[in-house]
Design a protein around this motif. Structure first.
Motif, PDB file in Angstrom:
ATOM      1  N   LEU A  31       0.841  -1.193   0.000  1.00 20.65           N
ATOM      2  CA  LEU A  31       0.000   0.000   0.000  1.00 20.65           C
ATOM      3  C   LEU A  31       0.880   1.247   0.000  1.00 20.65           C
ATOM      4  O   LEU A  31       1.936   1.273   0.643  1.00 20.65           O
ATOM      5  N   ALA A  32       0.424   2.299  -0.691  1.00 20.98           N
ATOM      6  CA  ALA A  32       1.162   3.556  -0.678  1.00 20.98           C
ATOM      7  C   ALA A  32       1.150   4.168   0.708  1.00 20.98           C
ATOM      8  O   ALA A  32       2.107   4.830   1.124  1.00 20.98           O
ATOM      9  N   THR A  33       0.070   3.945   1.463  1.00 23.34           N
ATOM     10  CA  THR A  33      -0.022   4.400   2.846  1.00 23.34           C
ATOM     11  C   THR A  33      -0.947   3.469   3.604  1.00 23.34           C
ATOM     12  O   THR A  33      -1.878   2.899   3.016  1.00 23.34           O
ATOM     13  N   SER A  34      -0.702   3.324   4.884  1.00 23.02           N
ATOM     14  CA  SER A  34      -1.550   2.476   5.719  1.00 23.02           C
ATOM     15  C   SER A  34      -2.445   3.311   6.623  1.00 23.02           C
ATOM     16  O   SER A  34      -3.051   2.782   7.556  1.00 23.02           O
ATOM     17  N   GLU A  35      -2.539   4.617   6.346  1.00 23.92           N
ATOM     18  CA  GLU A  35      -3.367   5.503   7.151  1.00 23.92           C
ATOM     19  C   GLU A  35      -4.285   6.302   6.236  1.00 23.92           C
ATOM     20  O   GLU A  35      -3.936   6.629   5.102  1.00 23.92           O
ATOM     21  N   ALA A  36      -5.470   6.612   6.749  1.00 25.57           N
ATOM     22  CA  ALA A  36      -6.443   7.378   5.969  1.00 25.57           C
ATOM     23  C   ALA A  36      -7.350   8.138   6.919  1.00 25.57           C
ATOM     24  O   ALA A  36      -7.266   7.984   8.149  1.00 25.57           O
ATOM     25  N   THR A  37      -8.230   8.955   6.355  1.00 23.99           N
ATOM     26  CA  THR A  37      -9.192   9.708   7.142  1.00 23.99           C
ATOM     27  C   THR A  37     -10.600   9.320   6.715  1.00 23.99           C
ATOM     28  O   THR A  37     -10.819   8.814   5.609  1.00 23.99           O
ATOM     29  N   VAL A  38     -11.560   9.546   7.601  1.00 25.62           N
ATOM     30  CA  VAL A  38     -12.951   9.253   7.286  1.00 25.62           C
ATOM     31  C   VAL A  38     -13.398  10.113   6.110  1.00 25.62           C
ATOM     32  O   VAL A  38     -13.099  11.306   6.036  1.00 25.62           O
ATOM     33  N   GLY A  39     -14.118   9.505   5.174  1.00 28.77           N
ATOM     34  CA  GLY A  39     -14.633  10.268   4.044  1.00 28.77           C
ATOM     35  C   GLY A  39     -15.042   9.369   2.898  1.00 28.77           C
ATOM     36  O   GLY A  39     -14.777   8.164   2.902  1.00 28.77           O
TER      37      GLY A  39
END
Length: 268
Positions: A31-39
């Motif tokens: 994965l490019a990132t393992s963190e995200a925000t709600v949306g």
């Protein structure tokens, strides 16, 4: 995943569970990132690395797609089945909905060109206060957008189980389901305790001369242990794909080593 013309058999090959690792058989989900925000429409980027660490760019289509991406919360809510776009550098791009905070699992189900089907997984953490939802109780029917989907068939741990899901609307059986991913229904099964990914396949395919376009869609699967599983049925009607969700409990069966017993091969 296999071509549907090869999946009508009910004698299923022996396989181990998949989708429990980010790397398997030399291939790695990155994965490019393992963190995200709600949306809604949150960008998700990833790539598949081959055994020598090079981004994989050649895939074999399975059920009309190069890769199937499943996204679901670790509490088995927020299920999504999407199909990313691949660029010439081996990067996959897609937008997904993270409607609440918590940890989500991402499954990449694909077949390398000239190879066998593989399912890899990785987790994404969505920031915010997390309140896990309990697993819904097992039920024989569920509703989605005015459609009722009923489930017939029992699941026995370590044995091939025949599961029939029937679609109706306002009490009238739906007999004009539309093909979706080369089938009248697409079923994903996840073991509730660890989100192990089970491969299931439909009996027959559109245009084979024998498989009706509803109301019943029959699948064959193997539940490797006696516990709860979450089923997600995608079906298409009126030009819209909908997802019906079930909890199914497999009872105990006499199968030593059920973790490695036969369950359905790639059928997505």
């Amino acid at each position: 995943m296999q071509n549907l013309t090869q999946t009508a058999t009910k004698v299923l090959p022996t396989q181990t569970l998949e989708g429990k690792m980010f790397s398997d058989n030399g291939y790695t989900l990155e994965l490019a990132t393992s963190e995200a925000t709600v949306g809604n429409h949150v960008p998700l980027q990833f790539r598949i690395l081959d055994p020598v660490g090079t981004p994989l760019i050649r895939y074999t289509d399975t059920h009309d797609k190069q890769l199937h991406l499943i996204v679901v919360g670790l509490d088995l809510t927020g299920f999504q089945h999407v199909h990313p776009e691949l660029n010439e550098n081996g990067n996959w791009y897609v937008s997904v909905d993270f409607d609440h905070a918590g940890d989500y699992r991402v499954f990449a189900d694909f077949t390398p060109d000239g190879g066998d089907g593989i399912t890899l997984s990785a987790d994404v953490r969505v920031a915010g206060s997390y309140d896990p939802r309990p697993l819904p109780a097992a039920t024989a029917a569920t509703t989605v957008d005015g459609y009722t989907v009923s489930l017939e068939g029992a699941a026995h741990a370590g044995q091939t189980s025949k599961l029939t899901l029937s679609v109706s609307r306002d009490g009238i059986p739906v007999t004009d389901l539309q093909p979706y991913l080369a089938a009248y229904g697409h079923l994903v099964a996840l073991r509730a305790s660890d989100l192990a990914y089970l491969h299931v396949h439909p009996d027959g395919y559109p245009g084979d001369g024998v498989t009706p376009a509803g109301p019943a869609i029959t699948f064959y699967a193997n539940m490797p242990s006696a516990e709860d599983y979450r089923l997600f049925l995608d079906f298409k009607h009126g030009g819209v794909v909908r997802t019906a969700e079930f909890t199914l409990t497999a009872d105990n069966a006499t199968t030593p080593g059920a973790e490695h017993s036969s369950h359905a091969h790639h059928g997505h």
